[in-house]
Design a protein around this motif. Structure first.
Motif, mmCIF file in Angstrom:
data_model
loop_
_atom_site.group_PDB
_atom_site.id
_atom_site.type_symbol
_atom_site.label_atom_id
_atom_site.label_comp_id
_atom_site.label_asym_id
_atom_site.label_seq_id
_atom_site.Cartn_x
_atom_site.Cartn_y
_atom_site.Cartn_z
ATOM 1 N N UNK A 217 -32.421 -23.622 12.061
ATOM 2 C CA UNK A 217 -33.179 -23.264 10.852
ATOM 3 C C UNK A 217 -34.226 -24.325 10.547
ATOM 4 N N UNK A 218 -35.418 -23.884 10.206
ATOM 5 C CA UNK A 218 -36.464 -24.809 9.768
ATOM 6 C C UNK A 218 -36.067 -25.366 8.402
ATOM 7 N N UNK A 219 -36.034 -26.727 8.290
ATOM 8 C CA UNK A 219 -35.682 -27.309 6.984
ATOM 9 C C UNK A 219 -36.795 -28.213 6.442
ATOM 10 N N UNK A 220 -37.839 -28.409 7.254
ATOM 11 C CA UNK A 220 -38.976 -29.209 6.782
ATOM 12 C C UNK A 220 -40.144 -28.941 7.730
ATOM 13 N N UNK A 221 -41.342 -28.827 7.172
ATOM 14 C CA UNK A 221 -42.535 -28.761 8.027
ATOM 15 C C UNK A 221 -43.509 -29.839 7.583
ATOM 16 N N UNK A 222 -44.101 -30.535 8.574
ATOM 17 C CA UNK A 222 -45.184 -31.473 8.289
ATOM 18 C C UNK A 222 -46.489 -30.754 8.595
ATOM 19 N N UNK B 106 -39.336 -24.925 0.212
ATOM 20 C CA UNK B 106 -37.973 -24.558 -0.197
ATOM 21 C C UNK B 106 -37.976 -23.922 -1.579
ATOM 22 N N UNK B 107 -37.148 -22.888 -1.750
ATOM 23 C CA UNK B 107 -37.113 -22.225 -3.057
ATOM 24 C C UNK B 107 -35.732 -22.289 -3.693
ATOM 25 N N UNK B 108 -34.684 -22.003 -2.900
ATOM 26 C CA UNK B 108 -33.336 -22.014 -3.473
ATOM 27 C C UNK B 108 -32.827 -23.452 -3.571
ATOM 28 N N UNK B 109 -31.762 -23.628 -4.343
ATOM 29 C CA UNK B 109 -31.151 -24.967 -4.475
ATOM 30 C C UNK B 109 -30.669 -25.461 -3.113
ATOM 31 N N UNK B 110 -30.098 -24.543 -2.332
ATOM 32 C CA UNK B 110 -29.596 -24.899 -0.996
ATOM 33 C C UNK B 110 -30.743 -25.389 -0.104
ATOM 34 N N UNK B 111 -31.865 -24.673 -0.167
ATOM 35 C CA UNK B 111 -33.019 -25.056 0.656
ATOM 36 C C UNK B 111 -33.621 -26.382 0.197
ATOM 37 N N UNK B 112 -33.643 -26.594 -1.123
ATOM 38 C CA UNK B 112 -34.169 -27.865 -1.642
ATOM 39 C C UNK B 112 -33.290 -29.020 -1.180
ATOM 40 N N UNK B 113 -31.972 -28.792 -1.138
ATOM 41 C CA UNK B 113 -31.054 -29.840 -0.668
ATOM 42 C C UNK B 113 -31.313 -30.150 0.807
#
Ligand SMILES: CC(C)(COP(=O)(O)OP(=O)(O)OC[C@H]1O[C@@H](n2cnc3c(N)ncnc32)[C@H](O)[C@@H]1OP(=O)(O)O)[C@@H](O)C(=O)NCCC(=O)NCCS
Length: 159
Positions: free
Chosen positions: A75-80, A127-134
């Protein structure tokens, strides 16, 4: 469309050809699968050819048995700008079990390239959800720690 597929999953059987000298799945085979699922994820996100630029520490918690189901989720969790930080989880277990056990987790980073082999910008993931922000914050914290590790390793990275 680029930026619309964030997660890629592979599920398959660990085959006899994946065996190590102790009769379980070879660590190198698992590392190859991690690279492959993360490559598929990065390419699906960017709709580009991508290359691995960094692989985070991989700790194998449990052996994978030959003949067991193996599931990898990337899963993508960060993009530069050109980079995509991909979280990869690996689970396995007998075919007759519903619940698989986690074997490892790591972060692997890919860079998207154009047809001339130059790095190219990728769609931004917000990120939009709390899980994604974490997960996003987790990627940021790892980036900070990675700088310290790379400073430590610098003398051994040079020729
Ligand atoms: C991918 C490649 C073309 C990038 O060129 P480069 O001049 O090194 O590019 P940069 O230093 O600007 O880094 C590109 C991106 O990777 C990131 N990056 C670089 N070093 C990194 C590291 N150690 N950890 C995490 N990210 C890193 C940069 O932050 C940058 O991200 P951004 O565009 O999102 O800001 C080049 O490094 C390369 O060809 N590497 C070999 C890739 C390969 O063959 N992989 C297969 C295994 S052999």
């Amino acid at each position: 469309m680029a930026g619309d597929k964030r997660t890629t999953t592979f599920t398959f059987l660990a085959e006899p050809g994946d065996v190590n000298f102790g009769g379980k799945v070879h660590g190198g085979a698992v590392m190859k699968w991690i690279d492959q699922v993360a490559y598929a994820c990065a390419s699906a996100w960017s709709r580009r050819y991508c290359v691995t630029i960094y692989v985070g520490g991989i700790r194998f918690f449990k052996p994978i048995q030959i003949g067991h189901t193996v599931k990898l989720e990337a899963t993508v969790i960060y993009t530069g700008s050109s980079s995509m930080h991909i979280s990869v989880d690996v689970w396995s277990g007998p075919l007759w079990e519903d619940d698989l056990v986690k074997n490892t987790h790591c972060i692997i980073i890919f860079v998207a390239l154009d047809q001339d082999g130059n790095k190219v910008d990728v769609p931004k993931w917000v990120p939009e959800t709390e899980e994604d922000k974490a997960l996003y914050d987790y990627a940021l914290r790892l980036m900070e720690r990675r700088k310290l590790i790379e400073d430590e390793m610098l003398p051994y990275l040079m020729n």
